[in-house]
Scaffold this active site. Structure first.
Site, PDB file in Angstrom:
ATOM      1  N   ARG A  39       0.995  -1.144  -0.062  1.00  0.00           N
ATOM      2  CA  ARG A  39       0.056  -0.001   0.104  1.00  0.00           C
ATOM      3  C   ARG A  39       0.759   1.192  -0.094  1.00  0.00           C
ATOM      4  O   ARG A  39       0.362   2.295  -0.489  1.00  0.00           O
ATOM      5  CB  ARG A  39      -0.885  -0.081   1.195  1.00  0.00           C
ATOM      6  CG  ARG A  39      -0.391   0.155   2.467  1.00  0.00           C
ATOM      7  CD  ARG A  39      -1.503  -0.136   3.839  1.00  0.00           C
ATOM      8  NE  ARG A  39      -0.485  -0.443   5.094  1.00  0.00           N
ATOM      9  CZ  ARG A  39      -1.285  -0.261   6.110  1.00  0.00           C
ATOM     10  NH1 ARG A  39      -2.574  -0.047   6.056  1.00  0.00           N
ATOM     11  NH2 ARG A  39      -0.543  -0.726   7.338  1.00  0.00           N
TER      12      ARG A  39
ATOM     13  N   GLY B  15       2.584 -23.064   7.491  1.00  0.00           N
ATOM     14  CA  GLY B  15       3.858 -23.952   7.871  1.00  0.00           C
ATOM     15  C   GLY B  15       5.003 -23.199   8.308  1.00  0.00           C
ATOM     16  O   GLY B  15       5.084 -21.998   8.363  1.00  0.00           O
TER      17      GLY B  15
ATOM     18  N   LYS C  86      -0.217 -21.340  17.010  1.00  0.00           N
ATOM     19  CA  LYS C  86       1.087 -21.783  17.393  1.00  0.00           C
ATOM     20  C   LYS C  86       1.823 -20.382  17.917  1.00  0.00           C
ATOM     21  O   LYS C  86       2.583 -20.308  18.492  1.00  0.00           O
ATOM     22  CB  LYS C  86       1.814 -22.404  16.262  1.00  0.00           C
ATOM     23  CG  LYS C  86       2.078 -21.586  15.051  1.00  0.00           C
ATOM     24  CD  LYS C  86       3.260 -20.673  15.112  1.00  0.00           C
ATOM     25  CE  LYS C  86       3.103 -19.840  13.553  1.00  0.00           C
ATOM     26  NZ  LYS C  86       4.375 -18.907  13.717  1.00  0.00           N
TER      27      LYS C  86
ATOM     28  N   ASP D 287       5.141 -25.886  12.774  1.00  0.00           N
ATOM     29  CA  ASP D 287       5.280 -24.560  12.963  1.00  0.00           C
ATOM     30  C   ASP D 287       5.427 -24.267  14.511  1.00  0.00           C
ATOM     31  O   ASP D 287       6.180 -23.356  14.818  1.00  0.00           O
ATOM     32  CB  ASP D 287       4.028 -23.901  12.234  1.00  0.00           C
ATOM     33  CG  ASP D 287       4.520 -22.408  11.814  1.00  0.00           C
ATOM     34  OD1 ASP D 287       5.640 -22.093  12.002  1.00  0.00           O
ATOM     35  OD2 ASP D 287       3.913 -21.763  11.078  1.00  0.00           O
TER      36      ASP D 287
ATOM     37  N   THR E 157       8.428 -22.071  15.999  1.00  0.00           N
ATOM     38  CA  THR E 157       8.183 -20.703  16.573  1.00  0.00           C
ATOM     39  C   THR E 157       8.525 -20.785  17.929  1.00  0.00           C
ATOM     40  O   THR E 157       8.965 -19.556  18.715  1.00  0.00           O
ATOM     41  CB  THR E 157       6.802 -20.576  16.320  1.00  0.00           C
ATOM     42  OG1 THR E 157       6.509 -20.672  14.937  1.00  0.00           O
ATOM     43  CG2 THR E 157       6.789 -18.730  16.326  1.00  0.00           C
TER      44      THR E 157
HETATM   45  N1  NDP Z   1       7.426 -13.104   8.694  1.00  0.00           N
HETATM   46  C1  NDP Z   1       7.435 -14.477   8.442  1.00  0.00           C
HETATM   47  O1  NDP Z   1       8.378 -15.107   8.851  1.00  0.00           O
HETATM   48  C2  NDP Z   1       6.021 -15.149   8.177  1.00  0.00           C
HETATM   49  C3  NDP Z   1       4.878 -14.405   8.354  1.00  0.00           C
HETATM   50  N2  NDP Z   1       4.026 -14.990   8.089  1.00  0.00           N
HETATM   51  C4  NDP Z   1       2.445 -14.468   8.306  1.00  0.00           C
HETATM   52  O2  NDP Z   1       2.383 -13.402   7.207  1.00  0.00           O
HETATM   53  C5  NDP Z   1       1.641 -12.420   7.478  1.00  0.00           C
HETATM   54  C6  NDP Z   1       2.501 -11.156   7.349  1.00  0.00           C
HETATM   55  O3  NDP Z   1       3.471 -11.086   8.079  1.00  0.00           O
HETATM   56  P1  NDP Z   1       4.811 -10.270   7.592  1.00  0.00           P
HETATM   57  O4  NDP Z   1       5.006 -10.041   6.128  1.00  0.00           O
HETATM   58  O5  NDP Z   1       5.827 -10.839   8.540  1.00  0.00           O
HETATM   59  O6  NDP Z   1       4.544  -8.960   8.337  1.00  0.00           O
HETATM   60  P2  NDP Z   1       5.323  -7.487   8.399  1.00  0.00           P
HETATM   61  O7  NDP Z   1       5.148  -6.774   9.360  1.00  0.00           O
HETATM   62  O8  NDP Z   1       6.690  -7.750   7.774  1.00  0.00           O
HETATM   63  O9  NDP Z   1       4.844  -6.787   6.876  1.00  0.00           O
HETATM   64  C7  NDP Z   1       3.213  -6.424   7.157  1.00  0.00           C
HETATM   65  C8  NDP Z   1       2.598  -5.816   5.758  1.00  0.00           C
HETATM   66  O10 NDP Z   1       1.465  -6.024   5.666  1.00  0.00           O
HETATM   67  C9  NDP Z   1       0.905  -4.678   5.279  1.00  0.00           C
HETATM   68  N3  NDP Z   1      -0.271  -4.177   5.742  1.00  0.00           N
HETATM   69  C10 NDP Z   1      -0.733  -3.929   7.062  1.00  0.00           C
HETATM   70  N4  NDP Z   1      -2.064  -3.698   6.642  1.00  0.00           N
HETATM   71  C11 NDP Z   1      -2.259  -3.410   5.474  1.00  0.00           C
HETATM   72  C12 NDP Z   1      -3.069  -3.222   4.820  1.00  0.00           C
HETATM   73  N5  NDP Z   1      -4.749  -2.799   5.393  1.00  0.00           N
HETATM   74  N6  NDP Z   1      -3.565  -3.211   3.350  1.00  0.00           N
HETATM   75  C13 NDP Z   1      -2.289  -3.571   2.684  1.00  0.00           C
HETATM   76  N7  NDP Z   1      -1.254  -4.031   3.450  1.00  0.00           N
HETATM   77  C14 NDP Z   1      -1.298  -3.778   4.816  1.00  0.00           C
HETATM   78  C15 NDP Z   1       2.122  -3.760   5.837  1.00  0.00           C
HETATM   79  O11 NDP Z   1       2.106  -2.382   5.131  1.00  0.00           O
HETATM   80  P3  NDP Z   1       2.712  -1.067   5.770  1.00  0.00           P
HETATM   81  O12 NDP Z   1       4.275  -1.105   5.760  1.00  0.00           O
HETATM   82  O13 NDP Z   1       2.285  -0.205   4.918  1.00  0.00           O
HETATM   83  O14 NDP Z   1       2.259  -1.042   7.210  1.00  0.00           O
HETATM   84  C16 NDP Z   1       3.480  -4.465   5.656  1.00  0.00           C
HETATM   85  O15 NDP Z   1       3.953  -4.434   4.278  1.00  0.00           O
HETATM   86  C17 NDP Z   1       1.381 -12.637   9.024  1.00  0.00           C
HETATM   87  O16 NDP Z   1       0.003 -12.987   9.486  1.00  0.00           O
HETATM   88  C18 NDP Z   1       2.295 -13.868   9.421  1.00  0.00           C
HETATM   89  O17 NDP Z   1       1.984 -14.272  10.517  1.00  0.00           O
HETATM   90  C19 NDP Z   1       3.871 -16.354   7.832  1.00  0.00           C
HETATM   91  C20 NDP Z   1       4.848 -17.008   7.709  1.00  0.00           C
HETATM   92  C21 NDP Z   1       6.253 -16.433   8.116  1.00  0.00           C
HETATM   93  O1  13P Z   2       5.081 -18.073  11.190  1.00  0.00           O
HETATM   94  C1  13P Z   2       6.335 -17.975  11.135  1.00  0.00           C
HETATM   95  C2  13P Z   2       6.976 -18.912  11.103  1.00  0.00           C
HETATM   96  O2  13P Z   2       6.526 -20.097  10.569  1.00  0.00           O
HETATM   97  C3  13P Z   2       6.860 -16.473  11.615  1.00  0.00           C
HETATM   98  O3  13P Z   2       6.787 -16.574  13.165  1.00  0.00           O
HETATM   99  P1  13P Z   2       6.702 -15.112  13.681  1.00  0.00           P
HETATM  100  O4  13P Z   2       5.766 -14.026  13.353  1.00  0.00           O
HETATM  101  O5  13P Z   2       6.532 -15.277  15.185  1.00  0.00           O
HETATM  102  O6  13P Z   2       7.880 -14.398  13.379  1.00  0.00           O
END
Ligand code: NDP
Ligand code: 13P
Length: 313
Positions: A30, A123, A178, A231, A235
């Site tokens: 965004r 996962g 988890k 997972d 974690t």
């Molecule tokens: N990081 C990881 O290792 C892993 C993460 N996940 C899951 O993936 C999901 C995202 O996590 P992650 O990428 O790490 O989080 P981050 O904190 O790195 O990033 C979140 C992103 O979501 C965006 N965002 C938030 N609100 C909105 C919205 N309303 N519209 C569009 N974009 C939005 C943020 O944008 P902005 O920067 O503009 O706020 C940011 O780019 C979570 O549910 C997490 O549990 C799953 C596996 C692994």
């Molecule tokens: O989901 C994740 C690993 O599988 C990432 O975990 P965290 O959101 O706790 O960093």
């Protein structure tokens, strides 16, 4: 399949990097305030095959969308963009339970996009590991077997191996729950209660996960698979986890950066409400919610959990 990833955080960016070995990928955020390397995923230069954009229209030509934003952001995102996404293949990567609806991401998507084909990618997988090309195994959950199979092939790479299931409920509950237990594990280590106590939290936390997921229709084998036990193990045992680190800071009485995504906090609150609603005992999750909200001290939480009536395992 033409793939777009919606949400340019650490995980969306990592998936874009990983999938770009198979062809062009659009990565939408965004507000993209960076070039070449996402500060949420430092040290990973973006390949040329990843087209980064903040224009939603640029992603809409794709037929497959990976929704890679936090669980609590998904509802708002779908309220704005749902109609444009309806009819497409939509894959959620969010690991949480929506605090207002008390449902997982797939139900939110189904409500906003009734004609979409919906899947969940979850996962054990840290964004940094995936982006570096380290070998990773994930679960792709989709109620429709044909769509699941197509997505499994489209989203697997030589180092990203997807296993398939039709148990969407189990897969997304494993990923959400988890995170709550990982906070509890972090508290235990941060408060110097020891590795034995952490093993107890992991095991009893897993029992809670399995009970709740079972009540909500999940299959037991999904919970013992990558999206549940896999997972949970990752974690609860790695400093790479933000949920674990948040719990660690709570346990140690240290500060924690409020801008960091910690899915387990809102999900613990959601689980507490959900458990109340269906009269399901979830003592560790309930305690994580109270700890995160500052309603109980670590000492009192421990005393409460240890003084519960003795029972069969
Ligand atoms: N990081 C990881 O290792 C892993 C993460 N996940 C899951 O993936 C999901 C995202 O996590 P992650 O990428 O790490 O989080 P981050 O904190 O790195 O990033 C979140 C992103 O979501 C965006 N965002 C938030 N609100 C909105 C919205 N309303 N519209 C569009 N974009 C939005 C943020 O944008 P902005 O920067 O503009 O706020 C940011 O780019 C979570 O549910 C997490 O549990 C799953 C596996 C692994
Ligand atoms: O989901 C994740 C690993 O599988 C990432 O975990 P965290 O959101 O706790 O960093």
């Amino acid at each position: 399949m033409k793939i777009a990833i919606l949400g340019a955080g650490a995980f969306g960016t990592a998936l874009a990097v990983a999938l770009s070995v198979k062809g062009p990928v659009t990565l939408w955020g965004r507000r993209i305030g960076w070039r070449g390397e996402n500060p949420r995923l430092p040290g990973i230069p973006l390949p040329e095959a990843v087209a980064v954009t903040d224009d939603p229209a640029a992603a809409m030509g794709c037929d497959t969308m990976l929704l890679a934003m936090p669980a609590q952001a998904l509802g708002g995102f779908l309220a704005e963009h749902g109609p444009a996404l309806d009819g497409k293949m939509l894959v959620s990567t969010a690991k949480g339970i929506d605090l207002r609806r008390l449902t997982g991401p797939s139900a939110l998507i189904a409500e906003a996009c009734p004609a979409a084909r919906i899947a969940v990618l979850t996962g054990p997988s840290f964004a940094a590991d995936i982006a570096r090309g380290l070998p990773t195994a994930l679960t792709l959950a989709c109620a429709d077997p044909a769509t699941g199979q197509a997505l499994q092939h489209a989203l697997s790479t030589p180092v990203l191996r997807l296993y398939r299931t039709t148990d969407v409920t189990g897969a997304e509950l494993g990923g959400a729950l988890k995170n709550v237990i990982a906070i509890a594990a972090g508290v235990v280590i941060g408060a110097r209660l020891g590795d034995s106590a952490r093993a107890a939290i992991i095991t009893r936390g897993f029992a809670e996960m399995t009970r709740l997921a079972g009540r909500l229709g999940a299959r037991p084998e999904t919970l013992t698979g990558l999206s549940g036990l896999g997972d949970l193990t990752l974690t609860c045992t790695s400093q790479q986890s933000r949920n674990f680190r948040f719990g660690h800071a709570l346990g140690a009485g240290a500060d924690f950066d409020a801008a960091t995504t910690v899915e387990g906090v809102a999900t613990a609150r959601a689980v507490a409400r959900l458990a109340d609603r269906i009269d399901q005992d979830m003592p560790i999750a309930a305690m994580v919610a109270r700890l995160a909200d500052g309603l109980v001290s670590v000492d009192n939480a421990l005393e409460h959990l240890m003084s519960r009536p003795l029972k069969e395992e």
